[in-house]
Design a protein around this motif. Sequence first.
Motif, short mmCIF file in Angstrom:
data_model
loop_
_atom_site.label_atom_id
_atom_site.label_comp_id
_atom_site.label_asym_id
_atom_site.label_seq_id
_atom_site.Cartn_x
_atom_site.Cartn_y
_atom_site.Cartn_z
N UNK A 21 -5.30 1.57 -3.79
CA UNK A 21 -5.16 2.27 -2.50
C UNK A 21 -6.34 3.20 -2.26
N UNK A 22 -6.73 3.95 -3.30
CA UNK A 22 -7.86 4.87 -3.15
C UNK A 22 -9.15 4.10 -2.85
N UNK A 23 -9.34 2.98 -3.52
CA UNK A 23 -10.55 2.18 -3.28
C UNK A 23 -10.58 1.67 -1.85
N UNK A 24 -9.42 1.21 -1.35
CA UNK A 24 -9.38 0.70 0.02
C UNK A 24 -9.63 1.81 1.04
N UNK A 25 -8.99 2.96 0.82
CA UNK A 25 -9.17 4.08 1.75
C UNK A 25 -10.64 4.53 1.78
N UNK A 26 -11.23 4.67 0.61
CA UNK A 26 -12.64 5.11 0.55
C UNK A 26 -13.57 4.05 1.14
N UNK A 27 -13.32 2.78 0.88
CA UNK A 27 -14.16 1.72 1.44
C UNK A 27 -14.12 1.73 2.96
N UNK A 84 -15.70 7.66 14.84
CA UNK A 84 -14.84 8.38 13.91
C UNK A 84 -13.36 8.20 14.22
N UNK A 85 -13.04 7.80 15.47
CA UNK A 85 -11.64 7.53 15.79
C UNK A 85 -11.11 6.32 15.02
N UNK A 86 -12.04 5.55 14.47
CA UNK A 86 -11.61 4.39 13.67
C UNK A 86 -10.98 4.81 12.35
N UNK A 87 -10.98 6.12 12.03
CA UNK A 87 -10.28 6.57 10.82
C UNK A 87 -8.78 6.27 10.89
N UNK A 88 -8.29 5.97 12.08
CA UNK A 88 -6.87 5.59 12.21
C UNK A 88 -6.57 4.31 11.43
N UNK A 89 -7.60 3.51 11.17
CA UNK A 89 -7.41 2.27 10.41
C UNK A 89 -6.94 2.57 8.98
N UNK A 90 -7.16 3.80 8.53
CA UNK A 90 -6.74 4.15 7.17
C UNK A 90 -5.23 4.03 6.98
N UNK A 91 -4.51 4.03 8.07
CA UNK A 91 -3.04 3.90 7.95
C UNK A 91 -2.63 2.52 7.44
N UNK A 92 -3.48 1.51 7.63
CA UNK A 92 -3.14 0.14 7.23
C UNK A 92 -2.97 0.03 5.72
N UNK A 139 4.91 2.65 -14.91
CA UNK A 139 3.85 3.67 -14.90
C UNK A 139 2.48 3.04 -14.72
N UNK A 140 2.23 1.97 -15.47
CA UNK A 140 0.92 1.30 -15.36
C UNK A 140 0.79 0.61 -14.01
N UNK A 141 1.83 0.07 -13.48
CA UNK A 141 1.77 -0.59 -12.17
C UNK A 141 1.50 0.42 -11.07
N UNK A 142 2.19 1.60 -11.20
CA UNK A 142 1.98 2.63 -10.17
C UNK A 142 0.52 3.12 -10.20
N UNK A 143 -0.07 3.29 -11.36
CA UNK A 143 -1.48 3.71 -11.49
C UNK A 143 -2.43 2.69 -10.86
N UNK A 144 -2.16 1.43 -11.11
CA UNK A 144 -2.99 0.38 -10.53
C UNK A 144 -2.94 0.41 -9.01
N UNK A 145 -1.73 0.53 -8.45
CA UNK A 145 -1.59 0.56 -7.00
C UNK A 145 -2.30 1.77 -6.39
N UNK A 152 -15.90 -3.45 -4.20
CA UNK A 152 -16.06 -4.11 -5.49
C UNK A 152 -15.08 -3.54 -6.52
N UNK A 153 -14.86 -2.20 -6.44
CA UNK A 153 -13.91 -1.57 -7.37
C UNK A 153 -12.50 -2.10 -7.14
#
Length: 710
Positions: free
Chosen positions: A75-81, A25-33, A65-71, A691-692
């Motif tokens: 970001x959410x997909x990467x964090x959750x993955x 669980x200490x690997x959650x620090x990788x979420x900062x990347x 606005x559309x660019x910010x939504x995409x990012x 995949x998302x």
Amino acid sequence: MQITFCLAPITYICPLMSFLFPGFLFAFAVLSVPILIHLFNFRKFKKVFFTNVRFLKEVKLDTQSRSRLKHLLVLASRILAVSFLVLAFARPFIPSATSSAGASQKIVSVFIDNSFSMESIGTNGRLIDEALRKAHEIINAYSAGDRFQLLTNDFEVRHQRLVNREEIESMIDEVKTSSSVRKISEAIQRMEDIKQNAGTEDVSHIIYLLSDFQKTTADLEALRYDSMEKIYLVPLPSQKQNNVFIDTCFLSSPYVQLNSPAELKVEIKNSSSDDVKNVPVKLVVNGIQKSLSSVDVPANGTAVAALNFTAAETGWQQAEISITDYPVTFDDNYFLSFFISTHLNILAVNGSEPNKYLDALFGQDEYFSFTHVEENRIDYSALGNEHLIILNELKSPSSGLAQEMNRFLEKGGTAIVLPDASASVDAYNNFLSALRAPQYSEAITGDERIASLEKGSILFRDVFESTSADKNQIMDLPVVKKYFPVTGGGMNQEVLLRLQNRSAFLSETEKGKGKLFLFAVPLNTDFSGLPVHALFVPLFHRLALLSSGTLPTNSTIGRDQQAEISDSALGGDRVYHLVNAKENVDVIAGERVSEGRHVISFQNQITKAGNYELKNGNRISAVIPFNYDRAESNLDCFSGSELEQIISSSGMLNIKPLEPGNENLSVTLQRINEGTHLWKWCIILALLFLAAEILLIRFFRVQVKPHQVI
């Protein structure tokens, strides 16, 4: 080792979640990347001059606005993955209520019921094969560092130790069906003992019972309520089968005479719900068929077949009774042995002169070896060779004689006491007290008559012709002029002949394996008319014949470990063998003497039913019949729901039935013992979010809306 890891966000979502490897669980620090990438890699917008400033502002605002939504979505997909990938390595699970995760080590005991009933056919083939398969699945549910124990009905010594996973896998493959039968409580007690040898208190003991749980052996009510072990019952249901079997056999009379008709009773039971007609019953004695009969057995009932035969030779007789029944066949045979003497030894110990009536009865018959000895010249060492001892009008029975008579009766001998007309009642009562027999009172003079006899006793069975009237009403029984009243005796006394005033004339007292018959009168016409009455001959003849029975203890395979044999057949520093030539069995039997009794021990060396000859060289000292345990013959079993009902009603919280159905038992046990594992779902979710991310980057494009310039 499973450790509960407290992480605020996760425990907030699922406070019952635990992790096998919480260090990951200490690997959650990788979420900062991905967060840093998002913060420092903003999209640079290129300035484009346009004549109408108002349209330019609209395009710019819409694109940003559309660019910010995409990012944000990427970001959410990467964090959750990454989060679910970290959780997958930490192996999250939700512990079950029965989880044994707190113990540093596990001991897993597996009992495989390998009795004959496990040869029955279940939904997946033979029950014993299914039990072995499930035993392997149980072992595979645990780690290689755990320790294991295997137990079967045989209670082998090698199964009383803990082994590793490879060893128990090999031991399971070696299990075969056996004639031994054990109750569930016996098996659990045996497995509970293994924990004491574990060498540590920080150990979890888990017991698995693989059986068909027959109602005759599944004694769940005998289990302890304070047991700390977790016990899982794995019922293996079989297809419904009917069974007709021989429950027991016995001779109608305790003696069989040469060339005289004899009768053997066979008790046959039907454990099915249907009547069975014309069950053939066959009797074979010494390899020769002697009788054949048939019997109808009612549903869930019992029938008795009578087989008549005539013995044509003396010595040990080896009998086998058999029926024909399918598919359960192990209980279709019953073995029995009995001994026919060439002669019967009778010793009369006389206080004065020999009795002329006894001489006339026994002295002229070649079958009886009738000898006399004076009261003060008894050879105590030779008493063991006698079948019947008659204490005829002793003047002063000694304490030494009482001690020897005790031994004689304990071993199965028969004795008759005829009181002396002038002897001291106190002297006789001291003697009888040492034998724990009834007592005499002072002699009473007065005309009495023997009023009744115990018709149900084996002594008078088949002696008198059967009539529709009461025998006691039509028989002229002897007159008694003077007698010594017999009193006391307790529960082990049976009055066989009774006077009109209800006083005992002849009583029978059991002593060990023997019998003591006590008369109220001597064989003297001054006391009674018995010596010259028609009752005298059949009465004393039957008393003598009853003493000739030699029937060894019928041993049950897997239950009995020894048998007591007449000491006249044994003795000396010799090696005795139990031999069955038909089954090609020859085992050395141990012999010991306990309180004058010769006991043969065989310590579970006999595994096949049959008559076994106890041999010293070429001489047959005895024949011991061995039969399979009939507890397995009733095929009624508890279902899983019945087991659960019994357990819940008795309040045994540490016992749980398992019915995995077609599911692999390893998966079921892993879920029960460790809880619901979530790592697979974490992997799936991590892949879905990756995949998302790819889909967002590939197909989510920022487009500028076209505007018309006027």
